[in-house]
Structure formats: C-alpha cells, structure tokens
Design an enzyme around this catalytic site. Structure first.
Site, PDB file in Angstrom:
ATOM      1  CE  LYS A 111     -34.823  -1.723 -38.022  1.00 19.89           C
ATOM      2  NZ  LYS A 111     -33.202  -1.796 -37.956  1.00 19.89           N
ATOM      3  CE  LYS A 196     -34.439 -14.898 -41.160  1.00 22.84           C
ATOM      4  NZ  LYS A 196     -33.744 -14.950 -41.600  1.00 22.84           N
ATOM      5  CE  LYS A 199     -32.350 -11.930 -31.332  1.00 24.20           C
ATOM      6  NZ  LYS A 199     -30.816 -10.605 -31.296  1.00 24.20           N
TER       7      LYS A 199
END
Ligand code: TRP
Length: 332
Positions: A111, A196, A199
């Site tokens: 991040k 995968k 979200k």
C-alpha cells in the site's frame, strides 16, 4: 464449540468470491462453532472514507450477513466501533509490538509503495495490531481468512505469545483457517480468470456483486471471457471455463463431472445461458431477504445493538484481565 472470529470491512461490495468462499460457509459453521462476526469499521477508516457512505455500507453489510443466513440468535454479529474494547486492547498491544514487525508486513509495503509513504496514515501502519486485538479479545481459536491475511495472523500469534511470556495464560493462541485450493473454491474475476475476484480490482464487469440485479448478472455472465477452443471442461489450461464451471456447480449443487458430461459437445453460448439462469436463482433468496431487511433499518440496528452487547460481555472480561496484569489501577 470452538470460538471462531471473522472480520470484514464495510467497504466495497460483497461479491460472489466473498459469498462462495466465506460467507456462505459460515451458515453451516454456526451449528458447530461459536461464531463471532465483526464488521470492522475502525479498520475501514485507515483509508479515507466518505462518512455517509461508510454508515450506509455498514448497515448494508449487516443486512447481507443476515440475508445470507447468519442467525443473530446463535452467532454474534456486531459493529467493531460499538465495542470500544477493540480500540483499547489495540493500544495495549501496540506497546507489545515493534515498529520493525509492522514494517515487515507485506500489505503495508504494497500500500505504501502505491500511495507514497507520506500519505499513509499511522492507522494503516497499525492495522495489524487492531486486527490482533479483534481476535485476542474473544479468546478466538480459529480465524477463517484468505491467504493474504496469513502474515497478520502470524503477527497476532507473535504478539500474544510475547504478552503471555510476560503475563502467563492471558491470551488464547488463534489458528488461521485458510481454505485449501480443493476445499474452498476460489472464484476468479470473470474478465481475468488469472486473478481472484476482488473488491478492489479495477474490473467492474468481472466482479459479480451478490446484489447485482438479474439483468446485470446475465450481462456479466454473457460478457465473461472464455478460453480458446470450445470444450466445456475443467482443466488447468482452461482457467476461464473452469471458473464458470465452478460457479455453476456451486449454484446448482451438481458435481463438475456431471456438468461436464451434460455439456459435452455443446458450445460456450449455451452453457453461459444456463449459468446465467442458475446464478440468478442462486442469489434470488439472498437478494429478496436483503431487500426486506433494508426496508426496516431500525430492526437491523436493533440486532446490531444486541450483537454488540453479546460481544462486550466477552470483550470486557479479557480487557479487564489485561488491564490488571499490565498494572493499571482498578477503577474500584
Ligand atoms: N484484515 C481483514 C481483511 O482485510 C479484516 C479483518 C479485520 C479481520 N479484523 C479481523 C479478519 C479479524 C479476521 C479477523 O480481510
């Protein structure tokens, strides 16, 4: 009954991967385990959130849990910020965690690489400690998580062991329960079967939300990418069709070999039509119940209040013990 704790962030949308891989499996788990389901809004604000959206998403996620079959009488479903013990235990655990340990967490590395260090909040850096507090407060034995959370579970155990070394028998050491490739079907993105379903993926067409209306579900199935060739078989060199077969098999409760046999010699188009219908039917009960629940937000709020009371009854005991052990003066 084993204590099982699961946390999910009220951000983004619940998609088929979350539902098939996690949420749906929690329903039968309620018969055999003592399940605690926590909507982790404190974690959500480690990245900027719009307040009204966060509030709405928190309520919506509770409705999705309930609609999926989480039974608030048997399990504990609550919102993290309603139980202040999470923040309090996180503070104590911060004092038993090193900056070096947090720097080694790969998620923060990813991040901060994307975001530039200066804009990463201290909260995001500290995210794993809050997660450890979530887990340890409830004397959790098992934590069902995806593989991406393995390192956070290891940190939780390390911190718990360090605390226990100073103050014996305080925390229960939790085990990560990570679905194996065979056991827990991994649902892949409909546009990119190598990734995968996620979200955060920048793939709205490839991410099937559990609340997508039938026309949207049909469109997403129709536009799903397929593999070269035209056979409908589950094979490593056919990741796209294998993924669609998995979804069809779960949606209909039929085995993959059975479905392969039925569609042998038929084309992708025909298979996608039946898959679209099956998916619409599979999600229909959840969607109907979700709509009913959202029509009465007061009732969801009431269930969450009851859940928070149940959670607090457990959390206060652990926190009181911790406060006593570290040497805080009793409130009397
Ligand atoms: N970090 C988890 C995730 O992103 C969410 C989470 C927060 C969690 N607290 C937890 C998961 C405690 C399991 C246990 O998926």
């Amino acid at each position: 009954m084993a204590r099982v704790f699961s946390g999910i962030q009220p951000t983004g949308e619940i998609h088929l991967g979350n539902y098939i891989g996690a949420l749906r499996r929690f329903v039968p788990a309620q018969d055999v385990d003592d399940c605690v389901f926590c909507i982790v809004d404190l974690h959500a604000i480690t990245l900027p959130q719009d307040p009204e959206t966060l509030r709405a998403k928190t309520l919506d996620l509770a409705a999705i849990y309930l609609a999926a079959g989480i039974d608030p009488n048997r399990s504990t479903l609550f919102v993290q910020s309603h139980v202040h013990e999470h923040a309090e235990l996180a503070w104590i655990l911060n004092c038993f965690t090193t900056v070096g340990e947090l720097r080694r967490m790969t998620q923060i590395k990813d991040k901060s690489a994307r975001q530039e260090d200066v804009s990463v909040s201290a909260g995001l850096f500290d995210y794993p400690v809050l997660m450890a507090a979530d887990i340890l407060l409830y004397r959790t034995e098992r934590v069902p998580v995806g593989d991406d959370q393995r390192q956070h579970l290891e940190l939780t155990r390390d911190v718990a062991m360090r605390f226990n070394a100073r103050f014996p028998d305080t925390f229960v050491l939790p085990e990560a329960d990570i679905p194996t490739a065979e056991g827990g079907a991994r649902i892949m993105d409909f546009q990119n079967p190598e990734a995968k379903m996620s979200k955060s993926a920048d793939s709205p067409q490839g991410t099937v939300k559990v609340t997508d209306p039938p026309d949207v579900l049909r469109r997403k199935v129709k536009s799903a990418v397929t593999d070269s060739g035209r056979e409908i078989v589950f094979r490593e060199d056919k990741p796209a069709i294998s993924n669609l077969l998995t979804v069809y098999s779960i949606a209909t409760g039929r085995s993959i070999p059975e479905v392969e046999a039925e569609y042998a010699g038929k084309g992708y188009g025909e298979f996608k039509d039946v898959l679209a219908d099956a998916l619409v039917e599979f999600l229909r009960p959840l969607q109907e119940r979700h709509r009913e629940l959202l029509a009465d937000p007061g009732e969801i709020a009431r269930l969450l209040r009851v859940g928070a009371e149940k959670a607090r009854a457990l959390a206060t005991v652990t926190l009181a013990e911790v406060y006593e052990r570290v040497g805080f003066l009793s409130r009397g």
